[in-house]
Write a protein that holds these residues in place. Sequence first.
Motif, PDB file in Angstrom:
ATOM      1  N   VAL A   1      -6.222  -0.987  -6.367  1.00  0.00           N
ATOM      2  CA  VAL A   1      -7.265  -0.278  -5.638  1.00  0.00           C
ATOM      3  C   VAL A   1      -6.732   1.110  -5.309  1.00  0.00           C
ATOM      4  O   VAL A   1      -5.632   1.241  -4.757  1.00  0.00           O
ATOM      5  CB  VAL A   1      -7.670  -1.008  -4.347  1.00  0.00           C
ATOM      6  CG1 VAL A   1      -8.824  -0.277  -3.655  1.00  0.00           C
ATOM      7  CG2 VAL A   1      -8.074  -2.449  -4.649  1.00  0.00           C
ATOM      8  N   VAL A   2      -7.489   2.126  -5.671  1.00  0.00           N
ATOM      9  CA  VAL A   2      -7.051   3.503  -5.448  1.00  0.00           C
ATOM     10  C   VAL A   2      -8.107   4.249  -4.647  1.00  0.00           C
ATOM     11  O   VAL A   2      -9.289   3.898  -4.660  1.00  0.00           O
ATOM     12  CB  VAL A   2      -6.788   4.237  -6.784  1.00  0.00           C
ATOM     13  CG1 VAL A   2      -5.644   3.581  -7.534  1.00  0.00           C
ATOM     14  CG2 VAL A   2      -8.047   4.268  -7.649  1.00  0.00           C
ATOM     15  N   GLY A   3      -7.669   5.279  -3.941  1.00  0.00           N
ATOM     16  CA  GLY A   3      -8.575   6.067  -3.133  1.00  0.00           C
ATOM     17  C   GLY A   3      -9.129   7.260  -3.897  1.00  0.00           C
ATOM     18  O   GLY A   3      -8.443   7.848  -4.740  1.00  0.00           O
TER      19      GLY A   3
ATOM     20  N   CYS B   1       0.851  -1.184   0.000  1.00  0.00           N
ATOM     21  CA  CYS B   1       0.000   0.000   0.000  1.00  0.00           C
ATOM     22  C   CYS B   1       0.890   1.238   0.000  1.00  0.00           C
ATOM     23  O   CYS B   1       2.053   1.182   0.435  1.00  0.00           O
ATOM     24  CB  CYS B   1      -0.889   0.040   1.251  1.00  0.00           C
ATOM     25  SG  CYS B   1      -2.004  -1.362   1.435  1.00  0.00           S
ATOM     26  N   PHE B   2       0.332   2.349  -0.458  1.00  0.00           N
ATOM     27  CA  PHE B   2       1.049   3.623  -0.473  1.00  0.00           C
ATOM     28  C   PHE B   2       0.166   4.670   0.183  1.00  0.00           C
ATOM     29  O   PHE B   2      -1.032   4.739  -0.092  1.00  0.00           O
ATOM     30  CB  PHE B   2       1.390   4.030  -1.901  1.00  0.00           C
ATOM     31  CG  PHE B   2       2.216   3.009  -2.630  1.00  0.00           C
ATOM     32  CD1 PHE B   2       3.596   3.065  -2.619  1.00  0.00           C
ATOM     33  CD2 PHE B   2       1.603   1.961  -3.303  1.00  0.00           C
ATOM     34  CE1 PHE B   2       4.366   2.107  -3.263  1.00  0.00           C
ATOM     35  CE2 PHE B   2       2.349   0.993  -3.961  1.00  0.00           C
ATOM     36  CZ  PHE B   2       3.736   1.065  -3.943  1.00  0.00           C
ATOM     37  N   LEU B   3       0.774   5.465   1.050  1.00  0.00           N
ATOM     38  CA  LEU B   3       0.005   6.417   1.843  1.00  0.00           C
ATOM     39  C   LEU B   3       0.878   7.607   2.181  1.00  0.00           C
ATOM     40  O   LEU B   3       2.038   7.433   2.571  1.00  0.00           O
ATOM     41  CB  LEU B   3      -0.461   5.739   3.139  1.00  0.00           C
ATOM     42  CG  LEU B   3      -1.455   6.482   4.025  1.00  0.00           C
ATOM     43  CD1 LEU B   3      -2.864   6.372   3.457  1.00  0.00           C
ATOM     44  CD2 LEU B   3      -1.441   5.874   5.444  1.00  0.00           C
TER      45      LEU B   3
ATOM     46  N   ASP C   1      -6.286   8.202   6.422  1.00  0.00           N
ATOM     47  CA  ASP C   1      -6.483   7.260   7.522  1.00  0.00           C
ATOM     48  C   ASP C   1      -5.976   5.874   7.136  1.00  0.00           C
ATOM     49  O   ASP C   1      -6.543   5.217   6.251  1.00  0.00           O
ATOM     50  CB  ASP C   1      -7.976   7.195   7.857  1.00  0.00           C
ATOM     51  CG  ASP C   1      -8.272   6.276   9.031  1.00  0.00           C
ATOM     52  OD1 ASP C   1      -7.328   5.768   9.654  1.00  0.00           O
ATOM     53  OD2 ASP C   1      -9.470   6.067   9.325  1.00  0.00           O
ATOM     54  N   ALA C   2      -4.920   5.424   7.810  1.00  0.00           N
ATOM     55  CA  ALA C   2      -4.381   4.086   7.536  1.00  0.00           C
ATOM     56  C   ALA C   2      -5.396   3.000   7.848  1.00  0.00           C
ATOM     57  O   ALA C   2      -5.294   1.885   7.326  1.00  0.00           O
ATOM     58  CB  ALA C   2      -3.106   3.868   8.355  1.00  0.00           C
TER      59      ALA C   2
ATOM     60  N   VAL D   1      -3.096   7.395  -2.214  1.00  0.00           N
ATOM     61  CA  VAL D   1      -3.329   6.152  -1.482  1.00  0.00           C
ATOM     62  C   VAL D   1      -3.767   5.089  -2.475  1.00  0.00           C
ATOM     63  O   VAL D   1      -4.680   5.296  -3.267  1.00  0.00           O
ATOM     64  CB  VAL D   1      -4.377   6.340  -0.353  1.00  0.00           C
ATOM     65  CG1 VAL D   1      -5.665   6.952  -0.885  1.00  0.00           C
ATOM     66  CG2 VAL D   1      -4.674   5.011   0.345  1.00  0.00           C
ATOM     67  N   ARG D   2      -3.071   3.955  -2.463  1.00  0.00           N
ATOM     68  CA  ARG D   2      -3.365   2.885  -3.402  1.00  0.00           C
ATOM     69  C   ARG D   2      -2.820   1.563  -2.866  1.00  0.00           C
ATOM     70  O   ARG D   2      -1.998   1.549  -1.948  1.00  0.00           O
ATOM     71  CB  ARG D   2      -2.783   3.200  -4.781  1.00  0.00           C
ATOM     72  CG  ARG D   2      -1.269   3.225  -4.828  1.00  0.00           C
ATOM     73  CD  ARG D   2      -0.748   3.881  -6.098  1.00  0.00           C
ATOM     74  NE  ARG D   2      -0.869   5.326  -6.022  1.00  0.00           N
ATOM     75  CZ  ARG D   2       0.109   6.107  -5.569  1.00  0.00           C
ATOM     76  NH1 ARG D   2       1.242   5.583  -5.142  1.00  0.00           N
ATOM     77  NH2 ARG D   2      -0.049   7.403  -5.514  1.00  0.00           N
ATOM     78  N   ALA D   3      -3.270   0.467  -3.452  1.00  0.00           N
ATOM     79  CA  ALA D   3      -2.816  -0.860  -3.021  1.00  0.00           C
ATOM     80  C   ALA D   3      -2.784  -1.801  -4.222  1.00  0.00           C
ATOM     81  O   ALA D   3      -3.658  -1.731  -5.095  1.00  0.00           O
ATOM     82  CB  ALA D   3      -3.750  -1.416  -1.944  1.00  0.00           C
ATOM     83  N   ALA D   4      -1.785  -2.666  -4.246  1.00  0.00           N
ATOM     84  CA  ALA D   4      -1.652  -3.645  -5.325  1.00  0.00           C
ATOM     85  C   ALA D   4      -0.685  -4.734  -4.862  1.00  0.00           C
ATOM     86  O   ALA D   4      -0.090  -4.643  -3.776  1.00  0.00           O
ATOM     87  CB  ALA D   4      -1.147  -2.996  -6.606  1.00  0.00           C
ATOM     88  N   ARG D   5      -0.533  -5.746  -5.671  1.00  0.00           N
ATOM     89  CA  ARG D   5       0.453  -6.780  -5.378  1.00  0.00           C
ATOM     90  C   ARG D   5       1.847  -6.276  -5.756  1.00  0.00           C
ATOM     91  O   ARG D   5       2.033  -5.673  -6.823  1.00  0.00           O
ATOM     92  CB  ARG D   5       0.132  -8.071  -6.131  1.00  0.00           C
ATOM     93  CG  ARG D   5      -1.003  -8.859  -5.499  1.00  0.00           C
ATOM     94  CD  ARG D   5      -1.301 -10.142  -6.267  1.00  0.00           C
ATOM     95  NE  ARG D   5      -2.183 -10.998  -5.488  1.00  0.00           N
ATOM     96  CZ  ARG D   5      -3.504 -10.830  -5.384  1.00  0.00           C
ATOM     97  NH1 ARG D   5      -4.079  -9.811  -6.024  1.00  0.00           N
ATOM     98  NH2 ARG D   5      -4.235 -11.646  -4.657  1.00  0.00           N
ATOM     99  N   ARG D   6       2.814  -6.544  -4.900  1.00  0.00           N
ATOM    100  CA  ARG D   6       4.167  -6.013  -5.089  1.00  0.00           C
ATOM    101  C   ARG D   6       4.779  -6.445  -6.421  1.00  0.00           C
ATOM    102  O   ARG D   6       5.313  -5.620  -7.175  1.00  0.00           O
ATOM    103  CB  ARG D   6       5.059  -6.454  -3.928  1.00  0.00           C
ATOM    104  CG  ARG D   6       6.522  -5.996  -4.042  1.00  0.00           C
ATOM    105  CD  ARG D   6       7.314  -6.431  -2.816  1.00  0.00           C
ATOM    106  NE  ARG D   6       7.319  -7.871  -2.664  1.00  0.00           N
ATOM    107  CZ  ARG D   6       8.212  -8.702  -3.238  1.00  0.00           C
ATOM    108  NH1 ARG D   6       9.173  -8.188  -4.013  1.00  0.00           N
ATOM    109  NH2 ARG D   6       8.161  -9.989  -3.043  1.00  0.00           N
ATOM    110  N   LEU D   7       4.733  -7.733  -6.722  1.00  0.00           N
ATOM    111  CA  LEU D   7       5.370  -8.220  -7.945  1.00  0.00           C
ATOM    112  C   LEU D   7       4.707  -7.638  -9.186  1.00  0.00           C
ATOM    113  O   LEU D   7       5.383  -7.337 -10.175  1.00  0.00           O
ATOM    114  CB  LEU D   7       5.348  -9.751  -7.981  1.00  0.00           C
ATOM    115  CG  LEU D   7       6.236 -10.445  -6.947  1.00  0.00           C
ATOM    116  CD1 LEU D   7       6.111 -11.965  -7.062  1.00  0.00           C
ATOM    117  CD2 LEU D   7       7.695 -10.027  -7.102  1.00  0.00           C
TER     118      LEU D   7
END
Length: 217
Positions: free
Chosen positions: A105-107, A77-79, A86-87, A145-151
């Motif tokens: 997934v993005v905010g 995730c990136f924040l 808010d984490a 703020v976003r989230a994804a798989r690292r690879l």
Amino acid sequence: MNDVDVVLPCLDEARALPGVLAAMPLGFRPIVVDNGSSDGSAEVAEEHGAVVVREPRRGYGAAVQAGLTAATAEFVCFLDCDGSLDAGELPTMVALLRAGQADLVVGRRVPVTAAAWPWHARTGNALIAGLLRRRGIPVHDIAPVRAARRLDLLRLGVEDRAFGYPLELLCKAAEADWRVHELDVSYRPRAAGTKSKVSGSVLGTVRAVRDMAGVLW
């Protein structure tokens, strides 16, 4: 076992870091990337249990990429670490990845007060997001703020090392046929004593829009 790393690009955020790190969800490991702070941010982060990576090359993208390279978890995730985000909302984002409902997934920032998001920043952001939607990328915000798989992120090969990083990420994700899911996230005023490098001034916003426009062009 930790399977989520949270990359926190940092430039002079010493006052905000204790609160941001205290709010980190269980099992989410914070990686603070110090981008040349002069206020002791790196030392504060270490004192509060974060992994600290030092990236001397200035630039949002440089800091984010350094954190991604240092991450080892399946999900990243990136924040921003200025206290505006808010984490506690990160687990919902990661849950969509775990369930196979999204690749990224993005905010979408929803300001809790008008002061949280100045007009010039909202305007610049809306302009860029509108151009993306015309390209078929379903976002209304170029949020930090976003989230994804690292690879998956590493394979995407984002090259921008300035403010254009999140925009290039979205463009390359679309080219790779990623499923992009946007979620509303609360957006608060920054912690006292911190200032946004983008929305804190008209000049900062202009620089960010310039970097992002360069990616689109």
